[in-house]
Design a protein around this motif. Structure first.
Motif, PDB file in Angstrom:
ATOM      1  N   GLN A 140       0.804  -1.224   0.000  1.00 51.84           N
ATOM      2  CA  GLN A 140       0.000   0.000   0.000  1.00 51.84           C
ATOM      3  C   GLN A 140       0.837   1.275   0.000  1.00 51.84           C
ATOM      4  N   ILE A 141       2.090   1.172   0.433  1.00 45.91           N
ATOM      5  CA  ILE A 141       2.940   2.363   0.549  1.00 45.91           C
ATOM      6  C   ILE A 141       4.320   2.050  -0.015  1.00 45.91           C
ATOM      7  N   PHE A 142       4.985   3.088  -0.523  1.00 43.04           N
ATOM      8  CA  PHE A 142       6.312   2.935  -1.107  1.00 43.04           C
ATOM      9  C   PHE A 142       7.338   3.711  -0.269  1.00 43.04           C
ATOM     10  N   ARG A 143       8.592   3.421  -0.504  1.00 41.08           N
ATOM     11  CA  ARG A 143       9.709   4.088   0.199  1.00 41.08           C
ATOM     12  C   ARG A 143       9.719   3.802   1.697  1.00 41.08           C
ATOM     13  N   TRP A 144       9.278   2.610   2.078  1.00 40.02           N
ATOM     14  CA  TRP A 144       9.462   2.126   3.444  1.00 40.02           C
ATOM     15  C   TRP A 144      10.230   0.817   3.358  1.00 40.02           C
ATOM     16  N   TYR A 145      11.269   0.693   4.192  1.00 37.34           N
ATOM     17  CA  TYR A 145      12.187  -0.426   4.074  1.00 37.34           C
ATOM     18  C   TYR A 145      12.422  -1.091   5.434  1.00 37.34           C
ATOM     19  N   LYS A 146      12.625  -2.402   5.382  1.00 35.93           N
ATOM     20  CA  LYS A 146      12.979  -3.149   6.584  1.00 35.93           C
ATOM     21  C   LYS A 146      14.395  -2.768   7.000  1.00 35.93           C
ATOM     22  N   LEU A 147      14.566  -2.434   8.285  1.00 33.01           N
ATOM     23  CA  LEU A 147      15.881  -2.075   8.821  1.00 33.01           C
ATOM     24  C   LEU A 147      16.036  -2.755  10.182  1.00 33.01           C
ATOM     25  N   GLY A 148      16.870  -3.767  10.230  1.00 32.45           N
ATOM     26  CA  GLY A 148      17.001  -4.530  11.464  1.00 32.45           C
ATOM     27  C   GLY A 148      15.689  -5.202  11.809  1.00 32.45           C
ATOM     28  N   GLN A 149      15.220  -4.983  13.029  1.00 28.58           N
ATOM     29  CA  GLN A 149      13.944  -5.538  13.467  1.00 28.58           C
ATOM     30  C   GLN A 149      12.774  -4.620  13.134  1.00 28.58           C
ATOM     31  N   GLY A 150      13.067  -3.402  12.655  1.00 21.02           N
ATOM     32  CA  GLY A 150      12.005  -2.426  12.432  1.00 21.02           C
ATOM     33  C   GLY A 150      11.850  -2.011  10.984  1.00 21.02           C
ATOM     34  N   TRP A 151      11.184  -0.876  10.785  1.00 23.00           N
ATOM     35  CA  TRP A 151      10.926  -0.320   9.459  1.00 23.00           C
ATOM     36  C   TRP A 151      11.261   1.160   9.461  1.00 23.00           C
ATOM     37  N   ILE A 152      11.794   1.633   8.335  1.00 20.25           N
ATOM     38  CA  ILE A 152      12.138   3.046   8.212  1.00 20.25           C
ATOM     39  C   ILE A 152      11.621   3.586   6.885  1.00 20.25           C
ATOM     40  N   GLY A 153      11.161   4.834   6.915  1.00 18.48           N
ATOM     41  CA  GLY A 153      10.662   5.445   5.688  1.00 18.48           C
ATOM     42  C   GLY A 153      10.339   6.908   5.907  1.00 18.48           C
ATOM     43  N   VAL A 154       9.943   7.560   4.825  1.00 12.71           N
ATOM     44  CA  VAL A 154       9.593   8.978   4.872  1.00 12.71           C
ATOM     45  C   VAL A 154       8.099   9.142   4.650  1.00 12.71           C
ATOM     46  N   SER A 155       7.454   9.838   5.565  1.00 15.48           N
ATOM     47  CA  SER A 155       6.041  10.200   5.424  1.00 15.48           C
ATOM     48  C   SER A 155       5.817  11.527   6.139  1.00 15.48           C
ATOM     49  N   TYR A 156       5.000  12.372   5.545  1.00 17.55           N
ATOM     50  CA  TYR A 156       4.665  13.665   6.149  1.00 17.55           C
ATOM     51  C   TYR A 156       5.926  14.467   6.504  1.00 17.55           C
ATOM     52  N   SER A 157       6.850  14.546   5.541  1.00 14.94           N
ATOM     53  CA  SER A 157       8.094  15.323   5.701  1.00 14.94           C
ATOM     54  C   SER A 157       8.883  14.904   6.934  1.00 14.94           C
ATOM     55  N   SER A 158       8.836  13.616   7.248  1.00 19.94           N
ATOM     56  CA  SER A 158       9.544  13.100   8.411  1.00 19.94           C
ATOM     57  C   SER A 158      10.195  11.760   8.071  1.00 19.94           C
ATOM     58  N   LEU A 159      11.403  11.585   8.573  1.00 19.86           N
ATOM     59  CA  LEU A 159      12.063  10.284   8.490  1.00 19.86           C
ATOM     60  C   LEU A 159      11.725   9.543   9.779  1.00 19.86           C
ATOM     61  N   ILE A 160      11.077   8.384   9.629  1.00 22.24           N
ATOM     62  CA  ILE A 160      10.503   7.688  10.777  1.00 22.24           C
ATOM     63  C   ILE A 160      11.054   6.269  10.863  1.00 22.24           C
ATOM     64  N   TYR A 161      11.488   5.893  12.067  1.00 19.39           N
ATOM     65  CA  TYR A 161      11.866   4.504  12.332  1.00 19.39           C
ATOM     66  C   TYR A 161      10.887   3.926  13.343  1.00 19.39           C
ATOM     67  N   LEU A 162      10.331   2.754  13.022  1.00 20.46           N
ATOM     68  CA  LEU A 162       9.357   2.084  13.885  1.00 20.46           C
ATOM     69  C   LEU A 162       9.861   0.697  14.234  1.00 20.46           C
ATOM     70  N   ASN A 163       9.688   0.334  15.491  1.00 19.80           N
ATOM     71  CA  ASN A 163      10.105  -0.991  15.951  1.00 19.80           C
ATOM     72  C   ASN A 163       8.997  -1.598  16.794  1.00 19.80           C
ATOM     73  N   GLN A 164       8.712  -2.848  16.551  1.00 17.26           N
ATOM     74  CA  GLN A 164       7.648  -3.562  17.265  1.00 17.26           C
ATOM     75  C   GLN A 164       8.179  -4.103  18.590  1.00 17.26           C
ATOM     76  N   LEU A 165       7.541  -3.703  19.703  1.00 16.13           N
ATOM     77  CA  LEU A 165       7.932  -4.217  21.016  1.00 16.13           C
ATOM     78  C   LEU A 165       7.079  -5.411  21.421  1.00 16.13           C
ATOM     79  N   ASP A 166       5.781  -5.304  21.180  1.00 14.10           N
ATOM     80  CA  ASP A 166       4.874  -6.448  21.317  1.00 14.10           C
ATOM     81  C   ASP A 166       3.709  -6.212  20.376  1.00 14.10           C
ATOM     82  N   ASP A 167       2.666  -7.052  20.429  1.00 19.72           N
ATOM     83  CA  ASP A 167       1.633  -6.957  19.388  1.00 19.72           C
ATOM     84  C   ASP A 167       0.750  -5.713  19.492  1.00 19.72           C
TER      85      ASP A 167
END
Length: 286
Positions: free
Chosen positions: A22-49
């Motif tokens: 559904q979205i482009f320019r988001w990439y797997k990085l380590g255990q999380g995901w990184i990408g650009v949305s809303y003029s922001s570089l964002i890294y997200l990591n899952q801690l639990d469900d």
């Protein structure tokens, strides 16, 4: 850099969500995901469900990140259907994102007759035109160019960036819409927005539905591409017999609007989320 932790009332799965097409320019990085949305570089990591941690370089606030990720939304009522219930068990936590409208519109113009790897490359090339670097630790990505920036470029310029025949479409889009126009459409009915989008060269039923579903979050929109058509044949053959005289791929596209109406009636006007599940499912079993 801003960092924090978000706890959701509902299950979220970042891997399912950002690998769902559904979205482009988001990439797997380590255990999380990184990408650009809303003029922001964002890294997200899952801690639990139900818990994610984030790091942000840019403008997006936590409440906007929650909205982008769809953390307050669930569509449990559609899973009373046994077919979808079985699929969702494998994809629990798959979220429908609410993307930036301008970037989403440009991205799906670039998606025409294209594959995900190449779409990402084209959008990365376009992003360089913004000349705005975003940094998060050692990671550097470019922000997405504004409409005023893209309007300065010609069809020949876009051809050099690898857009091919889509270059003509992008020039037409930039001449007709910008960020302000798209935001003003937020209050309009889906049918009106879709008619306007389809007046832009290169935008038909599927691309307009993608823009409406993935950035306006109009759940009644049901984009059908070859992958979704294959999923329909595999999982909903008997349903299709209620719509089509002869059930095949060609006729699915011929009856695009009728199929959308049928699945909205079947799934409480939330056919868009059904589409997201079907696309993820069929791509994973290819």
């Amino acid at each position: 850099m801003v960092k924090g932790i978000i706890k959701s009332d509902f299950v979220i799965n970042l891997d399912h969500t950002f690998s769902s097409g559904q979205i482009f320019r988001w990439y797997k990085l380590g255990q999380g995901w990184i990408g650009v949305s809303y003029s922001s570089l964002i890294y997200l990591n899952q801690l639990d469900d139900k818990t994610i941690e984030y790091r942000i370089s840019g403008k997006i606030k936590e409440e906007d990140l929650v909205e982008f990720l769809g953390l307050n939304n669930n569509y449990f009522e559609i899973f009373k259907d046994s077919t979808l219930e079985k699929i969702y068990k494998n994809y629990a936590g798959l979220k429908l994102l609410k993307q930036n409208k301008w970037e989403c519109a440009i991205s799906y113009i670039c998606s025409s007759y294209n594959n995900i790897k190449r779409i990402n490359k084209i959008i990365e090339n376009l992003a360089i035109l913004s000349k705005r670097k975003l940094r998060l630790g050692s990671i550097v990505m470019y922000d997405f160019p504004t409409s005023s920036q893209l309007k300065k470029f010609s069809e020949k310029d876009f051809l050099k960036l690898g857009l091919g025949f889509r270059s003509f479409y992008l020039v037409d889009l930039c001449s007709k819409i910008d960020e302000v126009i798209l935001e003003e459409f937020e209050k309009e009915k889906t049918e009106k927005i879709k008619r306007f989008l389809m007046s832009i060269k290169g935008i038909g039923n599927k691309i307009s539905d993608c823009i409406l579903l993935y950035s306006f979050k109009r759940l009644e929109c049901f984009p059908i591409d070859i992958w979704v058509a294959r999923a329909l044949l595999k999982l909903f053959y008997h349903d299709l017999k209620n719509i089509l005289k002869e059930v095949n791929i060609k006729n699915i596209f011929k009856k695009y609007n009728e199929i959308s109406l049928y699945f909205n009636k079947k799934y409480y006007n939330k056919a868009g989320y059904v589409q997201l599940l079907l696309y993820k499912y069929i791509r994973d079993i290819k």
